[in-house]
Write an enzyme that holds these catalytic residues in place. Structure first.
Site, PDB file in Angstrom:
ATOM      1  N   HIS A  20     -30.669  40.439  82.648  1.00 55.51           N
ATOM      2  CA  HIS A  20     -30.666  39.110  83.266  1.00 55.51           C
ATOM      3  C   HIS A  20     -29.649  38.225  82.559  1.00 55.51           C
ATOM      4  O   HIS A  20     -29.495  38.254  81.342  1.00 55.51           O
ATOM      5  CB  HIS A  20     -32.067  38.494  83.301  1.00 55.51           C
ATOM      6  CG  HIS A  20     -32.579  37.921  82.017  1.00 55.51           C
ATOM      7  ND1 HIS A  20     -32.318  36.631  81.600  1.00 55.51           N
ATOM      8  CD2 HIS A  20     -33.374  38.455  81.058  1.00 55.51           C
ATOM      9  CE1 HIS A  20     -32.927  36.391  80.456  1.00 55.51           C
ATOM     10  NE2 HIS A  20     -33.579  37.495  80.097  1.00 55.51           N
ATOM     11  N   GLU A  55     -34.452  35.263  86.056  1.00 53.56           N
ATOM     12  CA  GLU A  55     -35.455  36.091  85.392  1.00 53.56           C
ATOM     13  C   GLU A  55     -36.451  35.223  84.647  1.00 53.56           C
ATOM     14  O   GLU A  55     -37.652  35.513  84.625  1.00 53.56           O
ATOM     15  CB  GLU A  55     -34.759  37.063  84.422  1.00 53.56           C
ATOM     16  CG  GLU A  55     -35.682  38.092  83.780  1.00 53.56           C
ATOM     17  CD  GLU A  55     -36.319  37.647  82.474  1.00 53.56           C
ATOM     18  OE1 GLU A  55     -37.153  38.392  81.934  1.00 53.56           O
ATOM     19  OE2 GLU A  55     -35.986  36.537  81.988  1.00 53.56           O
ATOM     20  N   GLU A  56     -35.942  34.163  84.041  1.00 47.15           N
ATOM     21  CA  GLU A  56     -36.814  33.301  83.234  1.00 47.15           C
ATOM     22  C   GLU A  56     -37.845  32.544  84.067  1.00 47.15           C
ATOM     23  O   GLU A  56     -38.790  31.980  83.524  1.00 47.15           O
ATOM     24  CB  GLU A  56     -35.964  32.303  82.438  1.00 47.15           C
ATOM     25  CG  GLU A  56     -35.014  32.946  81.425  1.00 47.15           C
ATOM     26  CD  GLU A  56     -35.721  33.616  80.256  1.00 47.15           C
ATOM     27  OE1 GLU A  56     -36.974  33.644  80.247  1.00 47.15           O
ATOM     28  OE2 GLU A  56     -35.029  34.106  79.350  1.00 47.15           O
ATOM     29  N   HIS A 111     -36.326  31.399  73.239  1.00 52.34           N
ATOM     30  CA  HIS A 111     -36.505  30.316  74.206  1.00 52.34           C
ATOM     31  C   HIS A 111     -36.306  28.936  73.579  1.00 52.34           C
ATOM     32  O   HIS A 111     -36.948  27.967  74.002  1.00 52.34           O
ATOM     33  CB  HIS A 111     -37.875  30.406  74.870  1.00 52.34           C
ATOM     34  CG  HIS A 111     -37.946  31.463  75.928  1.00 52.34           C
ATOM     35  ND1 HIS A 111     -39.024  31.633  76.773  1.00 52.34           N
ATOM     36  CD2 HIS A 111     -37.057  32.435  76.289  1.00 52.34           C
ATOM     37  CE1 HIS A 111     -38.794  32.649  77.592  1.00 52.34           C
ATOM     38  NE2 HIS A 111     -37.603  33.156  77.315  1.00 52.34           N
TER      39      HIS A 111
END
Length: 441
Positions: free
Chosen positions: A127, A173-174, A289
């Site tokens: 991703h 994707e996140e 993140h």
């Protein structure tokens, strides 16, 4: 890598398909004029400097676009444009697949290398989007850059593999694997059946790294394990990211999957630090993140090793027939219900006609349908009652099903006798059953 999803009562995913199919006679890619097609030899070394140069570009893109490369933001589209330009110049056929999520347009980038058997397609992907809080250089610039450089290495070598090669960079994707789900769901059944395997690379340069291998498809798994064994680097089975990255939609559709992972916010144990170095008691990636996930958040050694492992897998798995593990299989296909938050249940397999002890690498193939597999504790019980733990419970593993093959050192056990798969559900709300399981001697 996307965060763990909330608990749900989703329908169990489809079973993983059979092992990689044997390849048909090769359809060779046409070489560049004036050159001969390269032999399918060992994979080349992937230059670390090249991979890091891609990461520098992704960092610059994020810096110029509010500090991130997230879905629906200018930084993501600029990232896609950068990767696409490199692939176009290298001779790939590229396509942008658009989708909508959260009211914003997203993009998957698909790149096909000419040639190879179109009925046997090997894919590798990662991703490309980040979270909104940072540049996402480990998560997942690392996987994206390594897959890109592997694709460029294919072009430099003018590789003519037996299987058709396809590379992919996923969007959103996140936000819950949105891009890869869109791709798989919109792939015609006939096209989906042509996928011989999908390799996923999400976070492969963690600053306090581990060396984790997906244990989904046994042929793909062994390909990576063999590579690291050749470097005398121990590996562990990847569990932190199960169901949380872009291999999941492929696996749920029955495509053989595999991949590598260097760890996210789980804590490195003392035993892992002794094996791999780094700092025990610290997360594999303390910047997971976060805004500090920049080019300073990369372990060069892990990035280099994993990039080379990607190339090794692409070269190996795209070249002719890959032989699955062989041996005598003893199995039980009778369904056994697993009570919700209840007592353990077992499914027996009777092994006969063997001599001596069980192998030191006994393969235990497990297919358990369950709507929250983190609830499950799974053991193999030898004929004498000795328990071999296959899977622990995990409150953060919210994916469906346990469909995998474990390897157990059972060399101290007599082979003949009744072996049992024992499964216990240790939490409430989700249900399932043992679908089938087997032992390969």
């Amino acid at each position: 890598m996307s965060p763990a999803r909330p608990r749900s009562l989703s329908v169990a995913a489809l079973a993983v398909a059979a092992l990689l199919a044997a390849a048909a006679p090769a359809v060779q890619a046409a070489p560049t004029a004036g050159t001969a097609p390269a032999a399918l030899a060992a994979a080349p070394d992937i230059p670390l400097a090249n991979v890091k140069a891609h990461l520098t570009q992704l960092q610059s893109i994020a810096t110029a676009n509010s500090g991130n490369r997230a879905h629906g933001r200018a930084g993501y589209k600029a990232s896609v444009d950068y990767v696409k330009a490199k692939l176009d110049a290298a001779g790939y056929t590229t396509a942008l697949q658009q989708f909508t999520s959260g009211g914003a347009t997203g993009y998957n980038l698909i790149a096909d290398w000419p040639g190879g058997d179109p009925n046997k397609v090997l894919m590798a992907g990662s991703h490309l989007d980040s979270v909104t809080s940072g540049a996402g250089i480990n998560d997942n610039g690392s996987g994206s850059a390594a897959v890109l450089e592997t694709a460029l290495a294919v072009s430099r070598a003018q590789l003519a593999p037996d299987k058709h090669l396809r590379f992919a960079w996923w969007g959103a994707e996140e936000l819950g694997l949105v891009g890869s789900k869109y791709y798989v769901n919109n792939l015609a059944t006939a096209e989906r059946s042509k996928l011989a395997g999908y390799l996923n690379f999400d976070m492969i340069g963690s600053p306090n790294p581990g060396y984790f291998v997906y244990d989904d498809d046994p042929v793909i798994e062994q390909t990576f394990k063999d590579y690291y064994a050749g470097l005398s680097i121990p590996t562990e089975i990847e569990t932190e990211g199960d169901g949380r990255s872009d291999h999941a939609p492929f696996k749920n559709a029955g495509v053989p999957v595999g991949g590598l992972f260097s760890g996210a916010d789980y804590t490195k144990t003392s035993a892992q630090a002794q094996k791999w170095g780094g700092t025990a008691g610290q997360a594999f990636d303390r910047c997971y993140h976060s805004s500090c996930d920049t080019t300073a958040n990369i372990n060069d050694t892990a990035l280099d090793r994993n990039s080379d492992a990607i190339a090794h897998a692409v070269w190996t798995l795209s070249a002719g027939t890959t032989t699955p593990p062989t041996g005598t299989v003893f199995s039980n296909t009778a369904d056994v219900a697993v009570p919700d938050n209840g007592a353990a249940v077992t499914s027996p397999v009777s092994v006969t006609g063997r001599t001596g002890n069980a192998p030191s690498a006994l393969k235990v193939a497990v297919d358990i349908k369950h709507t929250y597999r983190g609830d499950l504790v799974v053991d193999l019980l030898a004929p004498d009652g000795t328990a071999y733990r296959l899977k622990n419970s995990s409150g953060s593993d919210s994916a469906d099903n346990v469909i995998t093959t474990y390897t157990v050192n059972a060399s101290s056990e007599t082979a003949n006798g009744t072996w049992k798969l024992q499964v216990r559900d240790v939490a409430a709300q989700d249900t399932g059953y043992i679908d089938s399981w087997g032992l390969t001697f």
